[in-house]
Design a protein around this motif. Structure first.
Motif, PDB file in Angstrom:
ATOM      1  N   PRO A 170       0.820  -1.209   0.000  1.00  0.00           N
ATOM      2  CA  PRO A 170       0.000   0.000   0.000  1.00  0.00           C
ATOM      3  C   PRO A 170       0.857   1.264   0.000  1.00  0.00           C
ATOM      4  O   PRO A 170       1.925   1.302   0.612  1.00  0.00           O
ATOM      5  CB  PRO A 170      -0.803  -0.121   1.296  1.00  0.00           C
ATOM      6  N   ASP A 207      -3.088   5.262   3.019  1.00  0.00           N
ATOM      7  CA  ASP A 207      -3.872   4.665   4.084  1.00  0.00           C
ATOM      8  C   ASP A 207      -4.588   5.801   4.836  1.00  0.00           C
ATOM      9  O   ASP A 207      -3.949   6.744   5.268  1.00  0.00           O
ATOM     10  CB  ASP A 207      -2.935   3.918   5.008  1.00  0.00           C
ATOM     11  N   ARG A 208      -5.865   5.786   5.050  1.00  0.00           N
ATOM     12  CA  ARG A 208      -6.872   4.835   4.704  1.00  0.00           C
ATOM     13  C   ARG A 208      -7.903   5.497   3.838  1.00  0.00           C
ATOM     14  O   ARG A 208      -8.159   6.685   3.971  1.00  0.00           O
ATOM     15  CB  ARG A 208      -7.541   4.293   5.967  1.00  0.00           C
ATOM     16  N   ARG A 242      -7.015   0.263   1.728  1.00  0.00           N
ATOM     17  CA  ARG A 242      -5.764   0.940   1.421  1.00  0.00           C
ATOM     18  C   ARG A 242      -5.583   0.903  -0.097  1.00  0.00           C
ATOM     19  O   ARG A 242      -6.102   0.004  -0.757  1.00  0.00           O
ATOM     20  CB  ARG A 242      -4.588   0.249   2.102  1.00  0.00           C
TER      21      ARG A 242
END
Length: 877
Positions: A692, A695-696, A809
């Motif tokens: 990822p 986030d988020r 994510r």
């Protein structure tokens, strides 16, 4: 009859005048150019619509309300087709040339009317001036005044003067002799008789001559575009030389509008300047007052003057006077400090490509380069006179040998940047038994007795005429058709499509060989010579004035792959978009500007190549804001590191399918573990999760904040009429849309009450914008992060049942071979992260740049974040 060397005598006379009266021509050039600059600054300064309003008021004053409306519409059309600047340049040329013409023509006409000897002498001179082909006047104009606006204005003055002289003389001679005798009988002096009797009565005829002189001036000004006269003439000349129908029509319609306006206004001016005309106008206005002829009513001079002054003051008060039109320039090192450099070019593909490449390079180095197309003879003459600084398309030692021999003492050879070229005649490969120039003998009927040529002044055409055709015995059998490069290519395209035999003059390198299957005819006798190199030439003294630019150009080189690639990008960009084509090519050749125009400190570590420089990863993306922004951010970063990435848009299903099959190497917008779970579960065996970078996130339905009592998804129940029974969605294959249709609506009991509208992200945003502007209720599928929350006041509907699933994510995914295929790039992606502030700023920069300008927006954001390339893609020394 022995040959009368009339042309040689005229040539000698022109050379004598140029050599002994150069000071006079310089003085005339300074005065005329100063007049042009003054008029052009006045016309080019206001905003186009304000000046259009002023011109419309003048039309109302002279012709009436309906002509005023039509004039406004016509000039607004010129502005809308982006020919306004050129039209104002042309109008400036016409006004300056017309003013000088009338200042000379009217006194000459008066003199001729009062002296029959003068009239008899002037008559054949005027016949000569009026019947000589207009193009001929450009030749001595170039020799005396160089290229640019001055020779065009001088040639225009000569060409348009005869009607002014003739009509002035005719008008005065037609005044009733008894009136003149009566004036003399009352003791009126000859001067007062002229000014109080003859000129007022002759004024209608004189004004007709003024009208004709201005119309001839306009026609000649367009022709002067061939020698760099600028304006609409340049647009028309470029259209003719490139067979550009669109540009030709747009330039032509602008000329028509300008001509009609000048014709109608000068034709009506008589009613304002002559006593008889003013009396007739007063009667017309009186008849029109209070009747249905309001469209024919014309305001008094004072009223029209007030209107013009108000509009002029508005232009100044609104601060809309012209500024720099190069706001899009990206200056990477301000070496030039705004200094101007004029670049001339012949409208050949390699000339267009190399010229616009250097124009962009010099812009990025802080110069203000101006590129203008010329006929080959005018180009060399202008450089020799010092009016053009540099050109990049001199074919030496063969093709342009005649021009080099004539002007070499006034030029500098900055060296060859491409080697080796060849000139040839080419035929389509389906033409059998024609492999060399000798094979053309006896096949004249097959080719219609024609070889399709290019510009008549081109060196290749001279070689064809003087050496090739006689050398192979073809001069009696074939006609060498003179025209333009674009015309030759158009004929080649038509014949090739019909599988008809055609023979054309061509050269290598040229993109036509990759577009068509052609046979280069061999030249066993070497009539075309041994081949040329393409040189950069400059005017004498250029290296001393701009030593750094001269050094860059001396070291400039392009290989065949680079040149043909550059030509292809310009061809793909389309006519009038050469700059976009050059920029597209530069993006595919990162570091080229710093290589060709090195400046100490320019570029920095951001342009240091990576270990896998030259690698070409294929990147896919969805048309979602965060994906578009980050994809083109990585494209720019990779190009700075010497990679050659290709990017392409897909829908979600196609993206995962193509990446699973190895057709796509990587993408940066996988919303996991919820939104795109179905695709991940299906294809994860063939994919790799790189990790990822944001986030988020969250998926949601949003409504405008002015929609009351709707705070959660449950609140939508029973309110379908409020939202017209619709929730505006995005692309139908996305994970969010699947969740919305299959789970969210059912969970909250909305499936029977609401319909989810499939479409696209841009369509959803457009619908949101329209509804928000009208304060109408609307529900849209949205997600966080998204710039819409910064632009509109929206309510994210709460999801108490977690129907949209856990927050996601944003991951980078690749084909399973990606880590081994691109280990350096894979390492960069594993360590890449963006904050909400960074992503929002990047998306906003892309939005501010506008549609079609994603890369400009990305570059703007990168410029505001120095060191971003080193942070995203670090390279150790």
């Amino acid at each position: 009859m022995p040959r009368l060397e009339l042309g040689s005598w005229i040539d000698s006379g022109v050379n004598f005048l140029r050599d002994h009266f150069d000071w006079l021509f310089d003085f005339i050039s300074t005065v005329v150019e100063g007049m042009y600059d003054g008029v052009h600054q006045v016309l080019a300064a206001p905003h186009p619509l304000l000046l259009t309003g002023i011109l419309a008021v003048l039309a109302w004053w002279l012709r009436g309300l309906l002509p005023a409306v039509l004039a406004f519409a016509g000039f607004a059309l010129i502005d809308s087709i982006e020919q306004w600047d050129e039209a104002m340049e042309t109008l400036s040329l016409v006004l300056v040339a017309g003013a000088i013409t009338l200042a000379v023509a009217v006194p000459l006409g008066i003199w001729a009317s009062r002296n029959r000897v003068v009239s008899a002498v002037l008559r054949p001179v005027l016949d000569f001036m009026q019947t000589m082909p207009a193009f001929v006047y450009l030749i001595p104009g170039i020799f005396f005044f160089g290229v640019g606006v001055v020779p065009g204005i001088i040639a225009t003055i000569i060409f348009s003067m005869p009607p002014g002289v003739r009509m002035t003389e005719l008008g005065i001679r037609q005044v009733d002799g008894e009136l003149v005798e009566a004036a003399d009988a009352f003791g009126t002096t000859p001067r007062r008789t002229l000014t109080r009797v003859q000129l007022p009565l002759a004024l209608p005829t004189i004004m007709a001559g003024v009208n004709q002189a201005i119309m001839l001036a306009l026609s000649m000004v367009v022709i002067s575009g061939m020698v760099g006269g600028g304006g609409l003439g340049s647009s028309v000349f470029e259209a003719i030389s490139s067979v550009d129908v669109a540009l030709g029509f747009e330039g032509g319609i602008a000329v028509v509008i300008l001509a009609m306006y000048l014709d109608r206004m000068t034709g009506a001016l008589n009613q304002r300047v002559s006593p008889l005309g003013r009396r007739a106008l007063a009667k017309q206005n009186a008849a029109a007052a209070g009747s249905r002829n309001v469209l024919r009513w014309r305001p008094a001079t004072s009223v029209a003057m007030v209107g013009v002054i108000v509009l002029a003051l508005a232009a100044g008060g609104l601060n809309v006077f012209g500024g720099d039109d190069e706001d899009g320039d990206r200056v990477t090192a301000d070496v030039g400090k705004g200094r101007s450099i004029s670049i001339g070019y012949i409208n050949w593909d390699e000339g267009v490509a190399s010229t616009h490449l250097w124009q962009e390079v010099l812009r990025q180095r802080g110069f203000k380069p101006e590129a203008k197309a010329y006929e080959v003879g005018a180009l060399y003459t202008g450089m020799a006179a010092g009016d053009i600084d540099v050109q990049t398309n001199s074919w030496l030692p063969v093709t342009h040998d005649a021009y080099w021999k004539r002007y070499h003492d006034r030029l500098e050879d900055l060296g060859a940047w491409y080697d080796k070229t060849s000139l040839e005649v080419a035929v389509p490969s389906y033409v059998k038994d024609v492999k060399s120039l000798a094979d053309l003998k006896g096949k004249g009927k097959t080719f219609g007795g024609k070889i399709i040529g290019i510009e008549p002044g081109a060196g290749e055409m001279k070689l064809m005429q003087d050496k090739v055709l006689p050398g192979y015995g073809l001069d009696g059998e074939y006609q060498l058709v003179k025209g333009s490069t674009a015309g030759m290519l158009s004929q080649l395209e038509r014949s090739y499509a019909k599988k008809e035999p055609v023979a054309v003059t061509l050269w290598s390198p040229h993109w036509a060989y990759s577009t068509y299957d052609l046979t280069k005819l061999k030249d066993p006798q070497g009539a075309f010579g041994s081949g040329d190199s393409i040189h950069t030439l400059a005017r004498k003294g250029f290296s001393e004035q701009e030593p750094e630019v001269a050094r860059w150009m001396k070291d400039f080189k392009l290989n065949e792959k680079q040149l043909t690639g550059l030509e292809a990008e310009i061809q793909e960009a389309g006519k009038g978009n050469q700059r976009q084509g050059v920029r597209a090519w530069l993006e595919k050749n990162p570091g080229f500007v710093d290589k060709v125009a090195p400046v100490k400190g320019a570029g920095g570590t951001a342009d240091r190549p990576g270990k896998q420089a030259g690698a070409a990863p294929h990147i896919g993306y969805f048309p979602w804001d965060e994906d578009v922004a980050t994809t083109f951010l990585w494209k720019n970063v990779l190009e700075r590191r010497g990679y050659k990435p290709s990017v392409r848009q897909y829908d979600v299903g196609s993206m995962f399918t193509g990446m699973s099959a190895g057709q796509i190497d990587v993408e940066f917008d996988a919303w996991l573990p919820a939104a795109q779970k179905q695709y991940w579960d299906r294809y994860k065996k063939n994919l790799v999760d790189i990790g990822p970078w944001y986030d988020r996130t969250s998926l949601e339905i949003a409504v405008p904040s002015y929609v009351k009592d709707v705070k959660s998804l449950a609140d939508l129940k029973g309110k379908a009429k409020t939202f017209d029974g619709k929730i505006i969605g995005i692309e139908p294959g996305t994970g969010q849309m699947n969740l919305l249709k299959k789970k969210v609506l059912n969970t909250y009991g909305l499936a029977d009450e609401y319909r989810v509208v499939d479409g696209s992200t841009p369509a959803m945003l457009a619908e949101l914008q329209r509804a928000y502007a009208r304060k109408e209720p609307i529900a849209v599928a949205l997600w966080t992060p998204h710039w819409a929350y910064g632009k509109y006041r929206l309510t994210k509907l709460a999801d108490p049942h977690k129907a949209f699933g856990d927050n996601n994510r944003i991951h980078s995914l690749g084909h399973r071979s990606f880590p081994e295929k691109f280990p350096e790039f894979h390492g960069w992606l594993k360590n890449w992260h963006m904050t909400e502030e960074e992503l929002a700023g990047l998306e906003q920069a892309v939005q501010d740049a506008g549609k079609g300008n994603v890369e400009e927006g990305v570059r703007t954001w990168m410029d505001a974040h120095p060191g971003i390339v080193d942070r995203m893609a670090p390279v150790t020394a």
